[in-house]
Scaffold this motif. Structure first.
Motif, PDB file in Angstrom:
ATOM      1  N   PRO A 145      40.616  42.268  31.141  1.00  0.00           N
ATOM      2  CA  PRO A 145      41.421  43.130  32.015  1.00  0.00           C
ATOM      3  C   PRO A 145      41.319  42.627  33.452  1.00  0.00           C
ATOM      4  CG  PRO A 145      39.329  44.174  31.554  1.00  0.00           C
ATOM      5  CD  PRO A 145      39.370  42.920  30.724  1.00  0.00           C
ATOM      6  N   LEU A 146      42.040  43.270  34.338  1.00  0.00           N
ATOM      7  CA  LEU A 146      42.022  42.837  35.733  1.00  0.00           C
ATOM      8  C   LEU A 146      40.674  43.068  36.387  1.00  0.00           C
ATOM      9  CD1 LEU A 146      43.711  41.754  38.149  1.00  0.00           C
ATOM     10  CD2 LEU A 146      44.211  44.144  38.706  1.00  0.00           C
ATOM     11  N   THR A 147      40.074  44.241  36.164  1.00  0.00           N
ATOM     12  CA  THR A 147      38.864  44.637  36.895  1.00  0.00           C
ATOM     13  C   THR A 147      37.758  45.099  35.944  1.00  0.00           C
ATOM     14  OG1 THR A 147      39.742  46.879  37.135  1.00  0.00           O
ATOM     15  CG2 THR A 147      40.188  45.340  38.926  1.00  0.00           C
ATOM     16  N   GLY A 148      36.597  45.340  36.550  1.00  0.00           N
ATOM     17  CA  GLY A 148      35.468  45.839  35.777  1.00  0.00           C
ATOM     18  C   GLY A 148      34.529  44.729  35.329  1.00  0.00           C
ATOM     19  N   PRO A 149      33.498  45.070  34.556  1.00  0.00           N
ATOM     20  CA  PRO A 149      32.495  44.091  34.147  1.00  0.00           C
ATOM     21  C   PRO A 149      33.045  42.965  33.283  1.00  0.00           C
ATOM     22  CG  PRO A 149      32.165  46.207  33.030  1.00  0.00           C
ATOM     23  CD  PRO A 149      33.157  46.441  34.113  1.00  0.00           C
ATOM     24  N   GLU A 150      34.173  43.188  32.606  1.00  0.00           N
ATOM     25  CA  GLU A 150      34.820  42.138  31.812  1.00  0.00           C
ATOM     26  C   GLU A 150      36.051  41.591  32.518  1.00  0.00           C
ATOM     27  OE1 GLU A 150      33.408  41.038  29.069  1.00  0.00           O
ATOM     28  OE2 GLU A 150      31.832  42.536  29.372  1.00  0.00           O
ATOM     29  N   VAL A 172      34.028  37.829  35.351  1.00  0.00           N
ATOM     30  CA  VAL A 172      33.918  36.807  34.313  1.00  0.00           C
ATOM     31  C   VAL A 172      34.203  35.410  34.850  1.00  0.00           C
ATOM     32  CG1 VAL A 172      34.890  36.013  32.117  1.00  0.00           C
ATOM     33  CG2 VAL A 172      34.473  38.451  32.493  1.00  0.00           C
ATOM     34  N   PHE A 173      35.245  35.279  35.662  1.00  0.00           N
ATOM     35  CA  PHE A 173      35.677  33.948  36.094  1.00  0.00           C
ATOM     36  C   PHE A 173      35.337  33.621  37.551  1.00  0.00           C
ATOM     37  CE2 PHE A 173      38.693  35.503  32.848  1.00  0.00           C
ATOM     38  CZ  PHE A 173      38.374  34.620  31.842  1.00  0.00           C
ATOM     39  N   ASP A 189      30.580  38.388  46.527  1.00  0.00           N
ATOM     40  CA  ASP A 189      31.998  38.050  46.432  1.00  0.00           C
ATOM     41  C   ASP A 189      32.638  38.758  45.233  1.00  0.00           C
ATOM     42  OD1 ASP A 189      32.031  36.244  48.602  1.00  0.00           O
ATOM     43  OD2 ASP A 189      31.344  34.596  47.314  1.00  0.00           O
ATOM     44  N   ILE A 190      31.918  38.775  44.120  1.00  0.00           N
ATOM     45  CA  ILE A 190      32.453  39.393  42.906  1.00  0.00           C
ATOM     46  C   ILE A 190      32.727  40.871  43.139  1.00  0.00           C
ATOM     47  CG2 ILE A 190      31.869  40.070  40.530  1.00  0.00           C
ATOM     48  CD1 ILE A 190      30.366  37.345  40.358  1.00  0.00           C
ATOM     49  N   ALA A 191      31.770  41.572  43.752  1.00  0.00           N
ATOM     50  CA  ALA A 191      31.959  43.000  44.037  1.00  0.00           C
ATOM     51  C   ALA A 191      33.147  43.214  44.980  1.00  0.00           C
ATOM     52  CB  ALA A 191      30.690  43.584  44.641  1.00  0.00           C
ATOM     53  N   LEU A 218      40.980  43.731  43.852  1.00  0.00           N
ATOM     54  CA  LEU A 218      41.939  43.734  42.749  1.00  0.00           C
ATOM     55  C   LEU A 218      42.253  45.158  42.297  1.00  0.00           C
ATOM     56  CD1 LEU A 218      40.594  40.727  40.650  1.00  0.00           C
ATOM     57  CD2 LEU A 218      42.712  40.780  41.983  1.00  0.00           C
ATOM     58  N   ALA A 219      41.237  46.014  42.294  1.00  0.00           N
ATOM     59  CA  ALA A 219      41.469  47.419  41.941  1.00  0.00           C
ATOM     60  C   ALA A 219      42.421  48.074  42.942  1.00  0.00           C
ATOM     61  CB  ALA A 219      40.137  48.164  41.891  1.00  0.00           C
ATOM     62  N   HIS A 220      42.261  47.710  44.208  1.00  0.00           N
ATOM     63  CA  HIS A 220      43.147  48.246  45.246  1.00  0.00           C
ATOM     64  C   HIS A 220      44.574  47.746  45.046  1.00  0.00           C
ATOM     65  CE1 HIS A 220      44.353  49.916  49.050  1.00  0.00           C
ATOM     66  NE2 HIS A 220      44.715  48.717  49.511  1.00  0.00           N
TER      67      HIS A 220
END
Length: 372
Positions: free
Chosen positions: A199-204, A209-210, A220-222, A228-230
């Protein structure tokens, strides 16, 4: 010695050798041992690096097209603006060519963007493409496809009406999206060749992931995940839809703003290259990739070849730079042979330094085993 038909269909061994060159090396090694066999090279791809080249080589009448000038690469420097047009009028655009990670002078997880992809898409539309298929993979950025959509006429605005900055870093400032001047997609639609289910966001999601392979730190990931959620909130797109996280969220941008749909990249490339028909007439299939693990069996090009070979009752052998224990176990369970270039070479460093040599040795060894 009875003549046999052998299909050689590897993916690229990322960072070391292309699918075309790996197929040639395997075929040359096989021919040293069994010169009378009919060996057919049909390298494959799953939408990532090498997709355009694989399709252009396999489809009669396919031709390369180029933008008049280089496009804007993911770090702002010039990049190739190339795509492939099929006799049907369909354009095949590969994100990695104008916007790939290998184009970066230095990794920039927050600043890298997909503007070059958008410039190629715009050129393909202007050239009269009646349908576009976009290979997603190997991206440098995590910008949700915003860079590409900007080049297609979409405006991404801050609260005071100015354009947001490039890359994932600019998404936090997004207040509104103006599609009034957007280039219309071709009448036949836009398809995303993609085998990522993230999916676009979240732990996966895309950033988690990438992000690390693009240089993203935990901070950076956070940041990018929140950005992306925004973007999803402002655009109204479905951030949970499987595959929207592909190519730094580029799949999300093209789906939510340009109406694109996701199809299996491996299956589509196999169809275009005639792999399924070729396997039905073959005595053995050889495939491979740089590193094989259980994820390789989940939609990657190699998985498509393994599945197609199984459906036609054709024995299959996998060659890879290396295998995880889980990957070996999964192949053994399915009765599929495998050969490690690292073991042939004595080390992964040696195998990566001379991939064609050891792929040739692998081809010869498999031919010897096939003879017995």
């Amino acid at each position: 010695m009875k003549m046999s038909r052998i299909i050689i269909s590897p993916d690229s061994f990322k960072g070391t050798i292309s699918g075309e060159d790996s197929a040639a090396a395997l075929g040359a090694g096989w021919a040293r041992v069994r010169p009378d066999d009919e060996v057919m090279a049909l390298p494959q791809a799953d939408g990532g690096e090498g997709t355009c080249a694989v399709i252009a080589d396999a489809v009669p009448g396919a031709r390369w097209m180029s933008t008049p000038e280089p496009v804007t690469g993911p770090d702002g420097r010039p990049a190739p603006g190339r795509w492939v047009v099929l006799p049907s009028g369909e354009a095949i655009v590969e994100l990695a060519i104008p916007s790939g990670l290998t184009l970066m002078a230095a990794k920039d997880p927050r600043g890298a963007h997909t503007r070059g992809l958008g410039q190629v898409l715009r050129a393909a539309v202007a050239a009269g493409a009646d349908r576009i298929s976009v290979g997603l993979g190997g991206s440098a950025s995590t910008d949700g496809g915003v860079g590409a959509m900007r080049e297609l006429g979409v405006r991404f605005l801050t609260a005071d009406g100015t354009e947001i900055g490039d890359g994932g870093a600019g998404l936090a400032d997004l207040a509104s999206i103006d599609r009034s001047a957007m280039v219309a997609p071709p009448a036949g639609g836009v398809r995303l060749l993609c085998d990522v289910r993230s999916p676009l966001t979240g732990p996966e999601g895309s950033a988690a992931v990438f992000g690390p392979q693009k240089g993203a730190t935990p901070a950076d990931i956070a940041y990018l995940d929140a950005a992306l959620a925004h973007l999803a909130e402002v655009s109204g797109g479905d951030a949970d839809f499987p595959g929207t996280g592909a190519a730094g969220g580029t799949a999300f941008g093209l789906m939510s703003l340009w109406g694109a749909s996701i199809v299996s990249g491996a299956e589509e490339v196999a169809r275009l290259t005639g792999l399924v028909d070729a396997l039905a007439r073959a005595d053995l299939a050889l495939t491979g990739e740089g590193s094989f693990d259980v994820s390789s069996l989940a939609g990657k090009a190699v998985a498509g070849i393994i599945d197609a070979a199984a459906a036609s009752g054709t024995p299959c052998v996998v060659v890879a730079g290396g295998f995880t224990d889980e990957g070996r176990a999964a192949l053994t369970q399915r009765g599929i042979g495998f050969l490690s270039l690292t073991e042939l070479a004595g080390s992964s460093g040696e195998a990566m330094a001379h991939p064609a040599r050891y792929l040739g040795e692998a081809g010869a060894r498999m031919a010897q085993q096939f003879s017995h």
